[in-house]
Scaffold this active site. Structure first.
Site, mmCIF file in Angstrom:
data_model
loop_
_atom_site.group_PDB
_atom_site.id
_atom_site.type_symbol
_atom_site.label_atom_id
_atom_site.label_comp_id
_atom_site.label_asym_id
_atom_site.label_seq_id
_atom_site.Cartn_x
_atom_site.Cartn_y
_atom_site.Cartn_z
ATOM 1 N N LYS A 21 25.897 37.517 29.594
ATOM 2 C CA LYS A 21 26.591 37.419 28.295
ATOM 3 C C LYS A 21 27.173 36.018 28.124
ATOM 4 O O LYS A 21 27.048 35.407 27.066
ATOM 5 C CB LYS A 21 27.677 38.494 28.247
ATOM 6 C CG LYS A 21 28.620 38.418 27.069
ATOM 7 C CD LYS A 21 29.434 39.690 26.916
ATOM 8 C CE LYS A 21 30.652 39.808 27.800
ATOM 9 N NZ LYS A 21 31.895 39.257 27.238
ATOM 10 N N SER A 22 27.809 35.501 29.184
ATOM 11 C CA SER A 22 28.453 34.187 29.069
ATOM 12 C C SER A 22 27.427 33.099 28.750
ATOM 13 O O SER A 22 27.667 32.233 27.900
ATOM 14 C CB SER A 22 29.169 33.842 30.377
ATOM 15 O OG SER A 22 30.282 34.684 30.532
ATOM 16 N N GLN A 170 38.403 29.761 28.014
ATOM 17 C CA GLN A 170 37.648 29.801 26.750
ATOM 18 C C GLN A 170 38.130 28.736 25.755
ATOM 19 O O GLN A 170 37.359 28.256 24.926
ATOM 20 C CB GLN A 170 37.712 31.201 26.144
ATOM 21 C CG GLN A 170 36.983 32.224 27.028
ATOM 22 C CD GLN A 170 37.261 33.657 26.645
ATOM 23 O OE1 GLN A 170 38.146 33.937 25.833
ATOM 24 N NE2 GLN A 170 36.509 34.577 27.232
ATOM 25 N N ASP A 312 36.669 39.059 35.833
ATOM 26 C CA ASP A 312 35.910 40.212 35.323
ATOM 27 C C ASP A 312 35.424 41.161 36.422
ATOM 28 O O ASP A 312 35.106 42.325 36.149
ATOM 29 C CB ASP A 312 34.718 39.736 34.478
ATOM 30 C CG ASP A 312 35.170 39.018 33.210
ATOM 31 O OD1 ASP A 312 36.397 38.968 32.961
ATOM 32 O OD2 ASP A 312 34.303 38.510 32.480
ATOM 33 N N LYS A 339 43.117 40.725 28.845
ATOM 34 C CA LYS A 339 41.702 40.996 28.541
ATOM 35 C C LYS A 339 41.638 42.142 27.527
ATOM 36 O O LYS A 339 42.598 42.386 26.812
ATOM 37 C CB LYS A 339 40.954 41.332 29.827
ATOM 38 C CG LYS A 339 41.012 40.238 30.874
ATOM 39 C CD LYS A 339 40.244 39.004 30.439
ATOM 40 C CE LYS A 339 40.275 37.921 31.497
ATOM 41 N NZ LYS A 339 39.673 36.678 31.045
ATOM 42 N N ARG A 343 44.201 44.900 32.384
ATOM 43 C CA ARG A 343 43.321 45.412 33.456
ATOM 44 C C ARG A 343 44.044 45.622 34.783
ATOM 45 O O ARG A 343 43.547 46.362 35.626
ATOM 46 C CB ARG A 343 42.121 44.468 33.655
ATOM 47 C CG ARG A 343 41.122 44.574 32.528
ATOM 48 C CD ARG A 343 39.887 43.731 32.785
ATOM 49 N NE ARG A 343 38.969 43.853 31.651
ATOM 50 C CZ ARG A 343 38.041 42.970 31.345
ATOM 51 N NH1 ARG A 343 37.886 41.892 32.083
ATOM 52 N NH2 ARG A 343 37.252 43.172 30.305
ATOM 53 N N LYS A 412 30.360 46.772 24.497
ATOM 54 C CA LYS A 412 30.853 45.404 24.309
ATOM 55 C C LYS A 412 30.012 44.401 25.104
ATOM 56 O O LYS A 412 29.746 43.298 24.640
ATOM 57 C CB LYS A 412 32.329 45.322 24.733
ATOM 58 C CG LYS A 412 32.942 43.958 24.496
ATOM 59 C CD LYS A 412 34.423 43.952 24.762
ATOM 60 C CE LYS A 412 35.075 42.646 24.321
ATOM 61 N NZ LYS A 412 34.737 41.476 25.109
HETATM 62 O O1 LIG Z 1 33.784 31.733 29.160
HETATM 63 C C1 LIG Z 1 33.405 32.893 29.365
HETATM 64 O O2 LIG Z 1 32.213 33.253 29.153
HETATM 65 C C2 LIG Z 1 34.371 33.863 29.907
HETATM 66 C C3 LIG Z 1 35.529 33.426 30.525
HETATM 67 C C4 LIG Z 1 36.484 34.332 31.208
HETATM 68 O O3 LIG Z 1 37.682 34.360 30.481
HETATM 69 P P1 LIG Z 1 39.004 33.526 30.895
HETATM 70 O O4 LIG Z 1 38.669 32.107 31.026
HETATM 71 O O5 LIG Z 1 39.928 33.807 29.763
HETATM 72 O O6 LIG Z 1 39.472 34.104 32.201
HETATM 73 C C5 LIG Z 1 35.927 35.759 31.346
HETATM 74 O O7 LIG Z 1 36.967 36.646 31.659
HETATM 75 C C6 LIG Z 1 35.212 36.198 30.095
HETATM 76 O O8 LIG Z 1 34.713 37.498 30.237
HETATM 77 C C7 LIG Z 1 34.038 35.302 29.799
HETATM 78 C C1 LIG Z 2 36.993 39.484 28.957
HETATM 79 C C2 LIG Z 2 35.729 39.626 28.566
HETATM 80 O O1 LIG Z 2 35.157 39.044 27.482
HETATM 81 P P1 LIG Z 2 35.843 38.236 26.298
HETATM 82 O O2 LIG Z 2 36.997 37.465 26.866
HETATM 83 O O3 LIG Z 2 34.765 37.352 25.762
HETATM 84 O O4 LIG Z 2 36.306 39.235 25.273
HETATM 85 C C3 LIG Z 2 34.799 40.448 29.380
HETATM 86 O O5 LIG Z 2 33.596 40.455 29.068
HETATM 87 O O6 LIG Z 2 35.242 41.102 30.340
#
Ligand SMILES: O=C(O)C1=C[C@@H](OP(=O)(O)O)[C@@H](O)[C@H](O)C1
Ligand SMILES: C=C(OP(=O)(O)O)C(=O)O
EC number: 2.5.1.19
Length: 434
Positions: A21-22, A170, A312, A339, A343, A412
């Site tokens: 997904k990322s 992010q 995650d 999140k 969690r 999701k």
């Molecule tokens: O850049 C990304 O694809 C993600 C960064 C992570 O978030 P954080 O940087 O907020 O921990 C992760 O938890 C999320 O599911 C995906």
């Molecule tokens: C935290 C997650 O995604 P996002 O931050 O993109 O909502 C995830 O996929 O667990």
């Protein structure tokens, strides 16, 4: 929302892990900002990825989908078009990535962008962006009240940026996508410890593949970003998702012989760390011709693990530690609270209902191993996909069936999770009180 009753049964077999997904978010956005046509192959249409596709379409990208079999699609993306409308609505649904990547990117387009979303998205932090918008005198109106309702307008200026490293990576990714397109050069200084750093490496890797050059000095946590760069079209195939693989690798550590297929051994995904975590608990990695598997004669536990870089995978890692012998401590988990659910609380509450011995102390999980979980109760996914999938794996070490509330929250990130669970021998049925 759907509740499922899951039989207490082991899993066995092989699973084709869905594409990351990322990486898909990042490739779709980069391709959508590039002049010309890019192919982004092997994409799973989870709710989050659907939100990113629609966000890029609303900024003018032309995106065509072709079925690629095995529940994947290939995307043909023509980017670099000016947004056709003077203002736009972007529905980020529940996707933190979509929202935090798109806010600064949208600032490159004229007119107002109105972001909406649901679930917990409206209460997940955005303050680092609010601060930047206020400092630059740009329009930023956040009327979120539960549901997300945010309006932004105005172009970010090139210059010296600072972001805290421990709220969400992010924000860093969002700025790294945007700053190279500004007229002047910029710097981005990270203050404090940089957490979830693996995601920043994914960002830099995809940006490089789409022609964007950023210099990162890890020693002083500073990015040097030249302005006036342009994204170049590129064809890219998305590799398998280690965050999703974590559920089945942990299932392996818990005694379920499950082979995980389609993972890249040399992947840069930070959640690949799940393998080292499981080895620290006493499990063994088995590399086969057709994939990888984790197995354990006995899970010793009794170790201290740092969860700050891979939030995650922590819920399912915590489940696994609950069945390891000694006391296991998983530390530095503050970001798990922001999140899709809290969690830390969700993991502790739901595993305790199943008979685990797990406590939250500060930002840490302290776990005393037990031999088995009881089951025979209702547990809540907290409408969080990763909690729902963790509980599904927990059912394999329960003595009796469990009911998982809102089990369809998996859409999701992994819409076909329950089908894959069934293919591995999992048994469930819809549970209806009526
Ligand atoms: O850049 C990304 O694809 C993600 C960064 C992570 O978030 P954080 O940087 O907020 O921990 C992760 O938890 C999320 O599911 C995906
Ligand atoms: C935290 C997650 O995604 P996002 O931050 O993109 O909502 C995830 O996929 O667990």
């Amino acid at each position: 929302m759907t509740d499922l009753q899951i039989q207490a049964k082991p899993l066995a077999g092989a699973v084709h892990i869905p594409p990351s997904k990322s990486l898909a978010h990042r490739a779709i956005i980069a391709a959508g900002l590039a002049q010309g046509e890019s192919q982004v192959l092997n994409v799973q249409l989870s709710d989050d990825i659907q939100a990113t596709i629609e966000a890029m379409q609303s900024l003018g990208a032309e995106i065509k989908l072709t079925e690629a079999g095995d529940q994947r699609v290939d995307l043909s993306i023509r980017g670099g078009h000016p947004s056709k409308s003077a203002s736009r609505l972007i529905d980020a649904n529940e996707s933190g990535s979509t929202l935090r990547f798109m806010i600064p990117i949208a600032s490159l387009f004229p007119g107002q962008t109105h972001f909406v979303g649901r679930g917990k998205l409206g209460s997940r932090p955005l303050d680092p962006y609010e601060k930047i918008y206020n400092e630059q005198g740009l329009y930023y109106e956040n009327l979120s009240d539960g549901a997300l309702d945010l309006k932004v307008e105005g172009k970010l200026q090139a210059g010296a940026y600072q972001l805290a490293g421990n709220i969400s990576s992010q924000f860093i990714t969002g700025l790294l996508y945007t700053l190279p397109l500004l007229e002047g050069d910029s710097t981005l200084q990270i203050t404090g410890p940089l957490e979830s750093v693996g995601y920043i490496h994914l960002t830099l890797d995809i940006l490089a593949k789409y022609g964007i050059d950023i210099d990162y000095r890890a020693e002083d946590q500073c990015f040097q970003i030249k302005g006036k760069q342009t994204y170049q079209a590129n064809d890219y195939r998305v590799e398998g998702d280690y965050s999703q693989a974590a559920f089945f690798l942990c299932a392996g550590a818990l005694g379920n012989p499950v082979t995980v297929q389609d993972l890249a051994p040399s992947s840069q995904q930070g959640d690949k760390e799940i393998i080292s975590f499981l080895q620290a608990l006493g499990a063994e990695l088995v590399v086969q011709d057709d994939g990888i598997r984790i197995q354990a004669k006995v899970l010793e536990g009794g170790c201290e693990l740092d969860g700050s870089q891979c939030p995650d995978v922590i819920p399912v890692l915590a489940l696994t530690a609950c069945l390891a012998k000694g006391e296991t401590q998983i530390k530095n988990l503050a970001r798990l609270r922001i999140k899709e659910s809290d969690r830390l609380k969700a993991t502790q509450e739901e595993l305790s209902k199943l008979g685990a011995k797990i406590q939250v102390q500060g930002d840490n999980l302290i776990i005393q191993g037990v031999d088995q979980l009881k089951g025979a109760c209702r547990v809540s996914s907290h409408k969080d996909h990763r909690i729902a999938m963790m509980l599904a794996i927990a059912s394999t070490v329960c003595q009796e069936a469990i009911i998982i509330e809102d089990a369809d929250s998996v859409s999701k990130s992994y819409p076909h999770f329950w089908e894959d669970f069934k293919k591995l021998g999992g048994e469930y049925r819809e549970w209806n009180l009526g």
